[in-house]
Design an enzyme around this catalytic site. Sequence first.
Site, PDB file in Angstrom:
ATOM      1  N   HIS A 185      62.800  35.266  64.343  1.00 29.30           N
ATOM      2  CA  HIS A 185      62.569  35.678  65.745  1.00 29.30           C
ATOM      3  C   HIS A 185      62.153  37.153  65.790  1.00 29.30           C
ATOM      4  CE1 HIS A 185      63.745  34.814  70.193  1.00 29.30           C
ATOM      5  NE2 HIS A 185      62.770  35.706  70.132  1.00 29.30           N
TER       6      HIS A 185
ATOM      7  N   ARG B  79      59.867  29.210  71.972  1.00 25.75           N
ATOM      8  CA  ARG B  79      61.276  28.855  71.847  1.00 25.75           C
ATOM      9  C   ARG B  79      61.378  27.610  70.980  1.00 25.75           C
ATOM     10  NH1 ARG B  79      62.017  33.323  73.138  1.00 25.75           N
ATOM     11  NH2 ARG B  79      63.059  34.138  74.996  1.00 25.75           N
TER      12      ARG B  79
HETATM   13  P1  NDP Z   1      54.138  34.461  81.026  1.00 24.35           P
HETATM   14  O1  NDP Z   1      55.078  34.023  82.073  1.00 24.35           O
HETATM   15  O2  NDP Z   1      53.355  35.710  81.265  1.00 24.35           O
HETATM   16  O3  NDP Z   1      53.086  33.294  80.726  1.00 24.35           O
HETATM   17  C1  NDP Z   1      53.470  31.960  80.612  1.00 24.35           C
HETATM   18  C2  NDP Z   1      52.244  31.076  80.465  1.00 24.35           C
HETATM   19  O4  NDP Z   1      52.685  29.740  80.230  1.00 24.35           O
HETATM   20  C3  NDP Z   1      51.389  31.037  81.723  1.00 24.35           C
HETATM   21  O5  NDP Z   1      50.018  30.978  81.385  1.00 24.35           O
HETATM   22  C4  NDP Z   1      51.812  29.724  82.379  1.00 24.35           C
HETATM   23  O6  NDP Z   1      50.815  29.094  83.184  1.00 24.35           O
HETATM   24  C5  NDP Z   1      52.068  28.870  81.150  1.00 24.35           C
HETATM   25  N1  NDP Z   1      52.950  27.747  81.500  1.00 24.35           N
HETATM   26  C6  NDP Z   1      54.204  27.782  81.985  1.00 24.35           C
HETATM   27  N2  NDP Z   1      54.658  26.542  82.218  1.00 24.35           N
HETATM   28  C7  NDP Z   1      53.657  25.707  81.891  1.00 24.35           C
HETATM   29  C8  NDP Z   1      53.497  24.298  81.926  1.00 24.35           C
HETATM   30  N3  NDP Z   1      54.474  23.486  82.357  1.00 24.35           N
HETATM   31  N4  NDP Z   1      52.315  23.772  81.532  1.00 24.35           N
HETATM   32  C9  NDP Z   1      51.318  24.576  81.101  1.00 24.35           C
HETATM   33  N5  NDP Z   1      51.390  25.920  81.045  1.00 24.35           N
HETATM   34  C10 NDP Z   1      52.555  26.475  81.433  1.00 24.35           C
HETATM   35  O7  NDP Z   1      54.969  34.588  79.675  1.00 24.35           O
HETATM   36  P2  NDP Z   1      54.739  35.581  78.438  1.00 24.35           P
HETATM   37  O8  NDP Z   1      53.353  35.422  77.958  1.00 24.35           O
HETATM   38  O9  NDP Z   1      55.199  36.949  78.789  1.00 24.35           O
HETATM   39  O10 NDP Z   1      55.803  35.009  77.379  1.00 24.35           O
HETATM   40  C11 NDP Z   1      55.775  33.670  76.952  1.00 24.35           C
HETATM   41  C12 NDP Z   1      57.010  33.344  76.123  1.00 24.35           C
HETATM   42  O11 NDP Z   1      56.934  33.958  74.840  1.00 24.35           O
HETATM   43  C13 NDP Z   1      58.352  33.867  76.647  1.00 24.35           C
HETATM   44  O12 NDP Z   1      58.828  33.066  77.710  1.00 24.35           O
HETATM   45  C14 NDP Z   1      59.220  33.776  75.417  1.00 24.35           C
HETATM   46  O13 NDP Z   1      59.788  32.486  75.321  1.00 24.35           O
HETATM   47  C15 NDP Z   1      58.239  33.968  74.276  1.00 24.35           C
HETATM   48  N6  NDP Z   1      58.459  35.232  73.571  1.00 24.35           N
HETATM   49  C16 NDP Z   1      58.798  35.195  72.237  1.00 24.35           C
HETATM   50  C17 NDP Z   1      58.971  36.346  71.526  1.00 24.35           C
HETATM   51  C18 NDP Z   1      59.253  36.302  70.070  1.00 24.35           C
HETATM   52  O14 NDP Z   1      59.544  37.351  69.471  1.00 24.35           O
HETATM   53  N7  NDP Z   1      59.166  35.159  69.423  1.00 24.35           N
HETATM   54  C19 NDP Z   1      58.836  37.668  72.156  1.00 24.35           C
HETATM   55  C20 NDP Z   1      58.445  37.605  73.544  1.00 24.35           C
HETATM   56  C21 NDP Z   1      58.278  36.426  74.225  1.00 24.35           C
HETATM   57  P3  NDP Z   1      50.230  29.812  84.513  1.00 24.35           P
HETATM   58  O15 NDP Z   1      49.357  30.950  83.978  1.00 24.35           O
HETATM   59  O16 NDP Z   1      49.436  28.772  85.161  1.00 24.35           O
HETATM   60  O17 NDP Z   1      51.396  30.315  85.283  1.00 24.35           O
HETATM   61  C1  OXD Z   2      61.620  37.449  74.384  1.00 23.44           C
HETATM   62  C2  OXD Z   2      62.005  37.154  73.031  1.00 23.44           C
HETATM   63  O1  OXD Z   2      61.582  36.503  75.178  1.00 23.44           O
HETATM   64  O2  OXD Z   2      62.358  38.097  72.319  1.00 23.44           O
HETATM   65  O3  OXD Z   2      61.350  38.621  74.694  1.00 23.44           O
HETATM   66  O4  OXD Z   2      61.953  36.014  72.582  1.00 23.44           O
END
Ligand code: NDP
Ligand code: OXD
Length: 308
Positions: A271, A223
């Site tokens: 995006h 983001r």
């Molecule tokens: P998940 O919820 O599966 O994974 C999130 C990861 O981030 C976990 O490993 C978590 O740690 C870690 N995390 C969360 N908070 C913290 C913190 N404060 N400090 C350190 N690590 C942290 O999410 P996804 O992998 O499914 O997706 C991640 C993001 O990707 C989405 O939220 C979205 O914003 C973005 N996205 C962007 C897209 C695009 O087209 N640009 C498309 C899809 C998603 P832990 O394992 O310990 O819980």
């Molecule tokens: C998602 C994205 O979070 O598109 O899936 O960014």
Amino acid sequence: MIKVALLSRPGLMDPMKALLARELPGVAVASWPEPAALEAELAVCWKPEPGALASMRRLRLIHSIAAGVDNILSDATVPDVPLCRIVDPDITAAMTEFVLWSTLYFHRDFDRVISNARDGLWQRYDQRAAKDSRVGILGLGELGTDAARRLVQLGFTVSAWSRSPKQLADVRTFSGAEALDAFLSETDILVSLLPLTPSTVGLLNAARLSRLPKGAALILCSRGEHVVMDDLIALLGGGHLRGAVLDVFEHEPLPAEHPLWREPGVLVTPHMAAIASWETITLQVAENARRLLSGRPLLNVVDRARGY
Ligand code: NDP
Ligand code: OXD
């Protein structure tokens, strides 16, 4: 049959109407702010109007059409009902493709040669082996884990940072705020795949980005709010950072006049890293609707306390 409300900017989710009718025979679908939407039990959302969800008295389930749920939880009035998100192998594969492409963009100097090509400049750079590029992934969840595995397969030196401790073959893992500086100081190409939460907003500020070694690059797939953009621009301009691929922004679409489009070293993408199809979204929403109606456990439920 269940009543569904679609909450987004006008028209965005219209393609879901026929697909929901196919998957959930007899379903009643209304688009916010139609009066029938107020009576819905299931809300399917992308950036719903603040307060809208709180006004739905029969609401039993909120479903994001995205992997991220910051677009919903940014409204403090969101009712305390289950919140689900999209998790899908095709989305994971698409994100991994984007991460691999942008890692190679820096690792193989495409950023430099594309810029040189505009000036007709024939210049070759010393080649490095993949193992000599240290790729660090912020977030080791659904998306970060797959990207890390594939980077390892290509021979990169991979590390990752998460909230809780994790183990992944051939990946050096770090966890918790106290480990972040150490992680950053050993990262040449930083990939952000974090969710946007109160703990991660503004995470990549001048102090943290300065921890990266000189010449490091950023790949931002998470983001826009994860980065303090003015700090990033200052570090690019001052030469500490080599470049950035930015796929996400606080305000999207990024306006044509925004300076980031023309910032040397920055590549803006719209995006597009991983885009879920309406078919994929509808199948997941419909499956959770059936589970809700039959009292079975929901899929991909968000932990509201963690915010992701
Ligand atoms: P998940 O919820 O599966 O994974 C999130 C990861 O981030 C976990 O490993 C978590 O740690 C870690 N995390 C969360 N908070 C913290 C913190 N404060 N400090 C350190 N690590 C942290 O999410 P996804 O992998 O499914 O997706 C991640 C993001 O990707 C989405 O939220 C979205 O914003 C973005 N996205 C962007 C897209 C695009 O087209 N640009 C498309 C899809 C998603 P832990 O394992 O310990 O819980
Ligand atoms: C998602 C994205 O979070 O598109 O899936 O960014």
